[in-house]
Design a protein around this motif. Structure first.
Motif, PDB file in Angstrom:
ATOM      1  N   LEU A  73       0.821  -1.209   0.000  1.00  0.00           N
ATOM      2  CA  LEU A  73       0.000   0.000   0.000  1.00  0.00           C
ATOM      3  C   LEU A  73       0.861   1.268   0.000  1.00  0.00           C
ATOM      4  O   LEU A  73       0.547   2.233  -0.695  1.00  0.00           O
ATOM      5  N   ILE A  74       1.955   1.256   0.735  1.00  0.00           N
ATOM      6  CA  ILE A  74       2.875   2.403   0.708  1.00  0.00           C
ATOM      7  C   ILE A  74       3.445   2.561  -0.695  1.00  0.00           C
ATOM      8  O   ILE A  74       3.512   3.666  -1.229  1.00  0.00           O
TER       9      ILE A  74
ATOM     10  N   GLY B  44       2.179   9.787 -10.479  1.00  0.00           N
ATOM     11  CA  GLY B  44       1.408   9.669 -11.709  1.00  0.00           C
ATOM     12  C   GLY B  44       0.840   8.296 -12.005  1.00  0.00           C
ATOM     13  O   GLY B  44       0.311   8.076 -13.091  1.00  0.00           O
ATOM     14  N   GLY B  45       0.914   7.368 -11.062  1.00  0.00           N
ATOM     15  CA  GLY B  45       0.322   6.045 -11.277  1.00  0.00           C
ATOM     16  C   GLY B  45      -1.177   6.110 -11.055  1.00  0.00           C
ATOM     17  O   GLY B  45      -1.826   7.104 -11.364  1.00  0.00           O
ATOM     18  N   ALA B  46      -1.738   5.066 -10.477  1.00  0.00           N
ATOM     19  CA  ALA B  46      -3.169   5.025 -10.180  1.00  0.00           C
ATOM     20  C   ALA B  46      -3.542   6.167  -9.243  1.00  0.00           C
ATOM     21  O   ALA B  46      -2.718   6.647  -8.471  1.00  0.00           O
ATOM     22  N   SER B  47      -4.783   6.601  -9.305  1.00  0.00           N
ATOM     23  CA  SER B  47      -5.200   7.698  -8.425  1.00  0.00           C
ATOM     24  C   SER B  47      -5.263   7.203  -6.979  1.00  0.00           C
ATOM     25  O   SER B  47      -5.593   6.049  -6.712  1.00  0.00           O
ATOM     26  N   LEU B  48      -4.952   8.106  -6.047  1.00  0.00           N
ATOM     27  CA  LEU B  48      -4.926   7.758  -4.633  1.00  0.00           C
ATOM     28  C   LEU B  48      -6.282   7.253  -4.127  1.00  0.00           C
ATOM     29  O   LEU B  48      -6.322   6.236  -3.425  1.00  0.00           O
TER      30      LEU B  48
ATOM     31  N   TYR C 206      -4.515   6.061   5.817  1.00  0.00           N
ATOM     32  CA  TYR C 206      -3.292   6.473   6.517  1.00  0.00           C
ATOM     33  C   TYR C 206      -2.042   5.916   5.819  1.00  0.00           C
ATOM     34  O   TYR C 206      -1.105   6.658   5.527  1.00  0.00           O
ATOM     35  N   VAL C 207      -2.035   4.625   5.548  1.00  0.00           N
ATOM     36  CA  VAL C 207      -0.840   3.995   4.967  1.00  0.00           C
ATOM     37  C   VAL C 207      -0.592   4.495   3.548  1.00  0.00           C
ATOM     38  O   VAL C 207       0.541   4.821   3.185  1.00  0.00           O
ATOM     39  N   SER C 208      -1.636   4.575   2.746  1.00  0.00           N
ATOM     40  CA  SER C 208      -1.436   5.042   1.372  1.00  0.00           C
ATOM     41  C   SER C 208      -1.015   6.508   1.347  1.00  0.00           C
ATOM     42  O   SER C 208      -0.214   6.924   0.512  1.00  0.00           O
ATOM     43  N   LEU C 209      -1.533   7.316   2.275  1.00  0.00           N
ATOM     44  CA  LEU C 209      -1.119   8.720   2.367  1.00  0.00           C
ATOM     45  C   LEU C 209       0.341   8.860   2.779  1.00  0.00           C
ATOM     46  O   LEU C 209       1.036   9.770   2.316  1.00  0.00           O
TER      47      LEU C 209
END
Length: 184
Positions: A26-27, A36-40, A139-142
């Protein structure tokens, strides 16, 4: 299938299977989203759905396999510590504890199994699971996204984000261990 779709599929599978490195994946996806990959929001949604499905499966396993399964899991020291903490706290504040448990190593897995084996009402567990999964994956992706925004070199931003996650996770774990030691 393009690289972004493949990465999202991998993220879904990793978040679906308990004890796979969801946090690291996820990070990495957060870093990729920043560059610029997949949207958050899509990354968060995919991981949340995978974790939510996993939680429901683990709840069912706990409900039907219960104590025997928990005894087997307790052989791993880190998981045993999580089970002990969760078991005590679930009696006092069940929903908030399941949400917070996400931040412990294997906490989501243990919390879902424990809730099932304690025969929690499914509706209450589902509510806690949805809130916990959404907050944790966000949280983790952010963390990854912010690391990717701060440093444009993907490997360095990934290491920075993992370092922050490790420090925060360690602080939470130490605080909970101290709380358990000082509790009457």
């Amino acid at each position: 299938m393009n690289a972004s779709t493949t990465a999202l599929l991998v993220l879904f599978v990793v978040s679906l299977v308990p004890l796979l490195p969801t946090e690291v994946t996820l990070i990495g996806m957060g870093v990729a989203a920043a560059q610029g990959g997949a949207s958050l929001p899509v990354v968060i949604a995919v991981a949340s759905v995978g974790c939510l499905i996993s939680d429901q499966g683990l709840y069912a396993i706990g409900r039907f396999g219960g104590p025997h399964l928990l005894d087997r899991l307790r052989r791993r020291r880190g998981i045993d510590a999580g089970i002990t903490w969760l078991d005590g706290k679930l009696q006092q504040h069940p929903r908030p504890v399941l949400v917070v448990a996400r931040w412990l190593p294997s906490g989501g897995t243990v919390g879902a199994l424990l809730a099932g084996s304690l025969r929690w009402p499914l509706g209450e567990f589902l509510t806690a699971s949805v809130v916990g999964v959404t907050l944790w994956t966000s949280y983790v992706s952010l963390l990854g996204y912010l690391g990717g925004q701060m440093i444009t070199e993907p490997a360095i931003s990934m290491l920075l984000s993992l370092g922050v996650a490790l420090v925060l996770g360690s602080v939470i774990t130490v605080k909970l261990k101290r709380e358990r030691v000082t509790a009457p």
